[in-house]
Structure formats: structure tokens, C-alpha cells
Design a protein around this motif. Structure first.
Motif, PDB file in Angstrom:
ATOM      1  N   GLY A 157       0.096  11.365  -2.356  1.00 47.94           N
ATOM      2  CA  GLY A 157       0.695  12.478  -1.631  1.00 47.94           C
ATOM      3  C   GLY A 157       1.734  12.131  -0.595  1.00 47.94           C
ATOM      4  N   LEU A 158       2.059  10.863  -0.388  1.00 47.18           N
ATOM      5  CA  LEU A 158       3.055  10.497   0.608  1.00 47.18           C
ATOM      6  C   LEU A 158       4.428  11.096   0.301  1.00 47.18           C
ATOM      7  CD1 LEU A 158       4.082   8.693   3.014  1.00 47.18           C
ATOM      8  CD2 LEU A 158       4.500   6.913   1.307  1.00 47.18           C
ATOM      9  N   ASN A 176       0.812  -1.222   0.000  1.00 52.29           N
ATOM     10  CA  ASN A 176       0.000   0.000   0.000  1.00 52.29           C
ATOM     11  C   ASN A 176       0.844   1.271   0.000  1.00 52.29           C
ATOM     12  OD1 ASN A 176       0.925  -0.063   2.636  1.00 52.29           O
ATOM     13  ND2 ASN A 176      -1.095  -0.375   3.559  1.00 52.29           N
ATOM     14  N   ILE A 177       2.145   1.151   0.254  1.00 49.90           N
ATOM     15  CA  ILE A 177       3.003   2.328   0.211  1.00 49.90           C
ATOM     16  C   ILE A 177       3.084   2.889  -1.204  1.00 49.90           C
ATOM     17  CG2 ILE A 177       5.123   0.980  -0.148  1.00 49.90           C
ATOM     18  CD1 ILE A 177       6.585   3.048   1.577  1.00 49.90           C
ATOM     19  N   GLY A 178       2.959   2.022  -2.201  1.00 48.00           N
ATOM     20  CA  GLY A 178       2.945   2.494  -3.585  1.00 48.00           C
ATOM     21  C   GLY A 178       1.718   3.321  -3.892  1.00 48.00           C
ATOM     22  N   THR A 224      -7.908   3.805  -3.582  1.00 43.88           N
ATOM     23  CA  THR A 224      -8.523   4.909  -4.323  1.00 43.88           C
ATOM     24  C   THR A 224      -9.660   5.543  -3.543  1.00 43.88           C
ATOM     25  OG1 THR A 224      -7.948   3.862  -6.439  1.00 43.88           O
ATOM     26  CG2 THR A 224      -9.685   5.539  -6.470  1.00 43.88           C
ATOM     27  N   GLY A 225     -10.471   4.708  -2.899  1.00 45.41           N
ATOM     28  CA  GLY A 225     -11.571   5.233  -2.100  1.00 45.41           C
ATOM     29  C   GLY A 225     -11.099   5.888  -0.815  1.00 45.41           C
ATOM     30  N   LEU A 226     -10.122   5.268  -0.143  1.00 38.72           N
ATOM     31  CA  LEU A 226      -9.637   5.812   1.132  1.00 38.72           C
ATOM     32  C   LEU A 226      -8.906   7.134   0.950  1.00 38.72           C
ATOM     33  CD1 LEU A 226      -8.317   2.521   2.812  1.00 38.72           C
ATOM     34  CD2 LEU A 226     -10.449   3.737   3.293  1.00 38.72           C
ATOM     35  N   ALA A 227      -8.303   7.315  -0.211  1.00 40.97           N
ATOM     36  CA  ALA A 227      -7.557   8.550  -0.469  1.00 40.97           C
ATOM     37  C   ALA A 227      -8.463   9.760  -0.642  1.00 40.97           C
ATOM     38  CB  ALA A 227      -6.685   8.375  -1.715  1.00 40.97           C
ATOM     39  N   TRP A 235      -4.999   7.803   5.521  1.00 46.48           N
ATOM     40  CA  TRP A 235      -6.163   6.952   5.755  1.00 46.48           C
ATOM     41  C   TRP A 235      -6.024   5.591   5.089  1.00 46.48           C
ATOM     42  CZ3 TRP A 235      -9.157   8.045   9.582  1.00 46.48           C
ATOM     43  CH2 TRP A 235      -9.254   9.381  10.011  1.00 46.48           C
ATOM     44  N   ILE A 236      -5.176   5.477   4.104  1.00 51.68           N
ATOM     45  CA  ILE A 236      -4.908   4.167   3.497  1.00 51.68           C
ATOM     46  C   ILE A 236      -4.285   3.252   4.545  1.00 51.68           C
ATOM     47  CG2 ILE A 236      -3.573   2.946   1.736  1.00 51.68           C
ATOM     48  CD1 ILE A 236      -3.772   5.432  -0.008  1.00 51.68           C
ATOM     49  N   PHE A 237      -3.298   3.759   5.274  1.00 48.96           N
ATOM     50  CA  PHE A 237      -2.635   2.959   6.298  1.00 48.96           C
ATOM     51  C   PHE A 237      -3.523   2.765   7.530  1.00 48.96           C
ATOM     52  CE2 PHE A 237       0.957   4.970   4.005  1.00 48.96           C
ATOM     53  CZ  PHE A 237       1.635   3.829   3.621  1.00 48.96           C
TER      54      PHE A 237
END
Length: 301
Positions: free
Chosen positions: A76-77, A68-70, A196-199, A211-213
Motif C-alpha cells: 500500500g505504500l 523493504n521499500i519493495g 508479510t507478517g508486519l503488513a 509497520w514494516i519500517f
């Protein structure tokens, strides 16, 4: 000169060339008696129903949480943590240092703590690490989270294969490993869609990629807590089997061992360096390791 030799286990019965061998008792005969194929099929089907779905879910979450880091980088990371190409690649590489080092020692821990507690424990641990990744504010924090993520996930695959070998005979293992390993390619599509949804979440000062993490970490921890209550420890401890089926499951694993282990059950097996040397020095192990290393290592001119 008397050259005759007497033995308590071997006596002539008075007939030339005929000897009286010690009789085997019924318990010894039962140990070598093959099981009914229908019974073996029923036991295998129950293991498939109560074990494989949980391992599939664990492996799916493992690949989602490590990749998920990708997706976070796209959302925006890299900009928020001021990561250039080299820094991001180092963050990816740090994951594999403890991942490789902890693999074999982790398999010893599986035997010590019990796979039904240890595997979900790993799941909960890396879920917490993934959750914490959503709160990092600098490059050093990201490196620390990636390191501990690799530390938690490093013993997973070997532990899952070792766990399956407690329940399935050798010729049944390959198909079962393939069943849960199918989660790896599925995680690419599912993880990207979820990210995509969490972002799109903007809340509490944490926008998009955290929020992805956070959400995926919470899901992983919750799933790990659930697995603890349903994953059986060993064939003899599988509560979904009747007592007679548990005895048959233990018996068939003894038949599959072909005398390689003198232990009556999985719980009574003891660690031996002999088998470590046998596995490490096996020509198939060496050649496959070199082959896999050549596949994943890029050629640089």
C-alpha cells in the motif's frame, strides 16, 4: 695515496674477505620470528566467534532495511503516497547518490572514530531513518528518508572490510568477507517473510506498510546498541583474548604487512595519500570497477 674507507658498521676482523656485521639484538629477532600455527589458529577461531556473527547481523539488517521499500510498495505504500512508476524509481535511485559519494570519506572516519563505535553508529543512524520512513505522508518525505538511508549505509561495506583487515591476514580475508556477505541473499527471504507478517498490523491510524519500517527500524537500532558493547576495537583491544594472545595477534599482523607499514599497532597507523594513489591507480582496481559497472548497467538499444 690512502684509499681505505672505514665504517663504524663494517670492519675487517683481520681475516681476508671476512667482515664483522653488527649483531641483531633479541628484540629484532623476535619481530621476524614466525608464530606457532596452533596459536594462530586459536586466535583466528576466537576472532571468527566474536566478530563475524556481529558483522553478519549488521549486513543482514542493512539489506533488509534498504530493500523493504519493495515490500512496502506491495502493501500500500504506492497507493497512499500516490507514487507512479517514475516516482518510485526515483525514490530507489536517490538512495545510491550519497551511498556512492560517502564511501571513501567514511573509511577515513572508521580510522578516526574506531570501527567498534563507527559501524554500530551507522547501524543506529539508518535504523532511526528507517523508523522515520514509517511516518512519511508524502513523496518529498520518502525522498528525504531514502537519501539519508543511503548516506548512513554508504560507508558500511568498505568500513567492514577495513575493519576485518585489522584482525585477519590477507589470505584469510576472502573467506571472512564471504561469511558475512551470505546475509545478503538470506535477507531476501527473511525480509519478505517478516514484511508479510508486519503488513497485517492495523493500529493507531498506521495500517500495513508503515509497520514494516517502524518495527524493522526499532530492531535495527536495538541491535546497533548491542553491537557497541561487544565489537572489539583492534586486536590489541580485544578483551576476549589473553594478554599473550593479544601480543601474538598484533605480531602476526606485523608479519603479514611485510614491511608495508612501520606502525607497531593498528592504533598507531597514520593516513597517507601514497596508499590512496596506489589503490586507485592499481590496474586490478580499475578493471574490476569497469567490469562491475558493466554488469549492473543495463544495455539500452
Amino acid at each position: 695515496m690512502d684509499l681505505s674507507v672505514s665504517s663504524p658498521a663494517l670492519e675487517l676482523d683481520g681475516k681476508q674477505g671476512q667482515m664483522d656485521y653488527p649483531e641483531k639484538n633479541e628484540e629484532d629477532l623476535d619481530l621476524i620470528q614466525p608464530l606457532d600455527p596452533a596459536l594462530q589458529q586459536r586466535i583466528t577461531r576466537k576472532f571468527d566467534t566474536h566478530i563475524i556473527p556481529w558483522l553478519f547481523g549488521i549486513w543482514l539488517l542493512a539489506f533488509i532495511d534498504r530493500s523493504n521499500i519493495g515490500n512496502a510498495r506491495i502493501d500500500g505504500l504506492a497507493d497512499d503516497l500516490k507514487l507512479d512508476g517514475n516516482k518510485f524509481n526515483i525514490a530507489l535511485t536517490v538512495f545510491y547518490i550519497p551511498y556512492v559519494l560517502v564511501d571513501v570519506p567514511s573509511n577515513w572516519a572508521v580510522k578516526w572514530f574506531g570501527a567498534n563505535y563507527y559501524l554500530p553508529g551507522l547501524l543506529i543512524a539508518w535504523g532511526i531513518v528507517g523508523l522515520c520512513t514509517g511516518f512519511v505522508t508524502d513523496y518529498s518525505g520518502l525522498l528525504a528518508c531514502r537519501f539519508f538511508l543511503g548516506l548512513c549505509e554508504g560507508g558500511l561495506l568498505g568500513g567492514m572490510v577495513l575493519y576485518l583487515s585489522m584482525f585477519y591476514r590477507r589470505h584469510e580475508l576472502l573467506f571472512r568477507i564471504g561469511m558475512f556477505y551470505c546475509a545478503a541473499p538470506l535477507s531476501g527471504a527473511f525480509g519478505g517473510l517478516l514484511a508479510t507478517g508486519l503488513a497485517e498490523i492495523y493500529h493507531g491510524g498506521y495500517n500495513r506498510w508503515p509497520w514494516i519500517f517502524i518495527v524493522e527500524g526499532v530492531v535495527t537500532v536495538a541491535f546497533g546498541l548491542l553491537v557497541i558493547f561487544f565489537l572489539p576495537p583492534t586486536p590489541s583491544g580485544a578483551k576476549f583474548l589473553s594478554e599473550s594472545d593479544r601480543d601474538a595477534a598484533v605480531h602476526r599482523m606485523g608479519l603479514d604487512a611485510h614491511g608495508a607499514s612501520q606502525a607497531a599497532t593498528v592504533e598507531s597507523e597514520r593516513f597517507s595519500w601514497h596508499w590512496v594513489r596506489m589503490a586507485t591507480l592499481n590496474v586490478n582496481t580499475v578493471l574490476l570497477s569497469l567490469n562491475f559497472f558493466a554488469i549492473i548497467t543495463p544495455c539500452v538499444e
